[in-house]
Design an enzyme around this catalytic site. Structure first.
Site, short mmCIF file in Angstrom:
data_model
loop_
_atom_site.label_atom_id
_atom_site.label_comp_id
_atom_site.label_asym_id
_atom_site.label_seq_id
_atom_site.Cartn_x
_atom_site.Cartn_y
_atom_site.Cartn_z
N GLU A 141 0.74 -1.32 0.23
CA GLU A 141 0.15 -0.01 -0.03
C GLU A 141 0.83 1.35 0.03
O GLU A 141 1.63 1.59 0.83
CB GLU A 141 -0.98 0.10 1.19
CG GLU A 141 -1.91 1.33 1.15
CD GLU A 141 -2.87 1.20 2.39
OE1 GLU A 141 -3.60 2.29 2.48
OE2 GLU A 141 -2.95 0.37 3.25
N GLU A 234 -12.13 3.48 5.44
CA GLU A 234 -10.89 4.06 6.36
C GLU A 234 -10.83 5.35 6.46
O GLU A 234 -9.63 5.89 6.29
CB GLU A 234 -9.53 3.24 5.72
CG GLU A 234 -8.40 3.44 6.89
CD GLU A 234 -7.11 2.88 6.16
OE1 GLU A 234 -6.35 2.33 6.90
OE2 GLU A 234 -6.92 2.69 5.00
#
Length: 294
Positions: A141, A234
């Site tokens: 990520e 998120e």
């Protein structure tokens, strides 16, 4: 695409999280990357009770956790930490683990570029081999330059995934992409064949629908490239301690069960402990924005 949500954004019993998210339309959870905090047998029972599945987890790269540290011992402990998360996700019948290679908040390099690249590749290859044997996907990520100097863009994550292994993936986060990518639709297409996860918050890191990101266009692009995994919410609401705060009373001044590690992670993300009412509003707004598009 179904809808998922992380649970690191609020310190509360996991059952409280599951009881909140299921009625709002969430089918999956990305469980906090703190394996020592969970008895996976108990978690499996709770997931079954609320009919929610574990999609995966994300590494919380705090303290000395750093897959490209110049200290071999720190690298080894960081690799073991990622392996522990992989084991947790496997035991919860999950699918993937999102890996941020470097320490969150470390924005200055610790060695020459070629050294750090080599350490990152070697560490990730060890994690990757363990994940492959466990039947779990890894997704590297990228996060923004204010949180790390290493791996900020999808193209970088893709290159690191290629160096790691043929089935190593990429996990993109539209909040970070909004800061770092010239065109995040191009990045989604570039990473399509390795895309194993997608995290969502608006440009201000509030809930989707509370900023200026074009969510129909983002979802449409993901559908076009064949991504069918969950969109994982998120958000990390920014702290506003001024009279201009549009959500007065949103900060929980006496959070229960908030570890120092979790507190630091929230603070590193420009957020804080949120009241249950405010957190529920953000969770609901995310679902109301995204579910009609999926």
């Amino acid at each position: 695409m179904p809808l998922a949500i992380h649970n690191w954004m609020r310190a509360e019993p996991l059952e409280a999280t599951l009881a909140r998210i299921k009625p709002l339309g969430y089918d999956y959870l990305e469980i906090q990357g703190t394996p020592a905090d969970y008895d996976t047998k108990e978690v499996r029972q709770l997931l079954k009770k609320y009919d929610v599945r574990c999609w995966g987890s994300v590494t919380l790269m705090l303290g000395e956790r750093n897959l490209l540290a110049d200290d071999p011992g720190a690298r080894a402990r960081s690799v073991q930490y990622v392996k522990d998360i992989i084991t947790m996700v496997k035991e919860l019948d999950g699918t993937m683990v999102s890996v941020v290679p470097g320490t969150v908040g470390k924005i200055m390099p610790g060695a020459r570029p070629e050294e750090e690249w080599g350490w990152a590749v070697a560490s990730l290859q060890e994690c990757y081999e363990f994940a492959q044997a466990s039947g779990i996907k890894l997704g590297i990520e990228p996060i923004n330059r204010f949180e790390t100097y290493f791996i900020n863009r999808g193209e970088q994550a893709y290159a690191l995934a290629e160096a790691t292994g043929p089935d190593c993936g990429v996990c993109l986060d539209i909040f970070h992409m909004n800061l770092e990518e010239p065109d995040y639709y191009t990045t989604i297409r570039h990473c399509a064949d390795r895309l194993v996860g997608f995290h969502v918050a608006d440009n201000n890191r509030m809930a989707p629908g509370m900023g200026h990101i074009d969510w129909p266009a983002v979802v449409r692009t993901l559908q076009e490239v064949g991504f069918d995994g969950p969109l994982s919410v998120e958000f990390a609401a920014p702290v506003d301690r001024t009279p201009a705060n549009p959500y007065p009373g949103n900060i929980d001044t006496d959070p229960q069960g908030l570890s120092e590690e979790a507190r630091k992670f929230l603070e590193d993300h420009g957020s804080s402990a949120l009241t249950e009412e405010f957190y529920t509003m953000l969770t609901r707004k995310s679902a109301e924005t995204l579910l009609p598009l999926l």
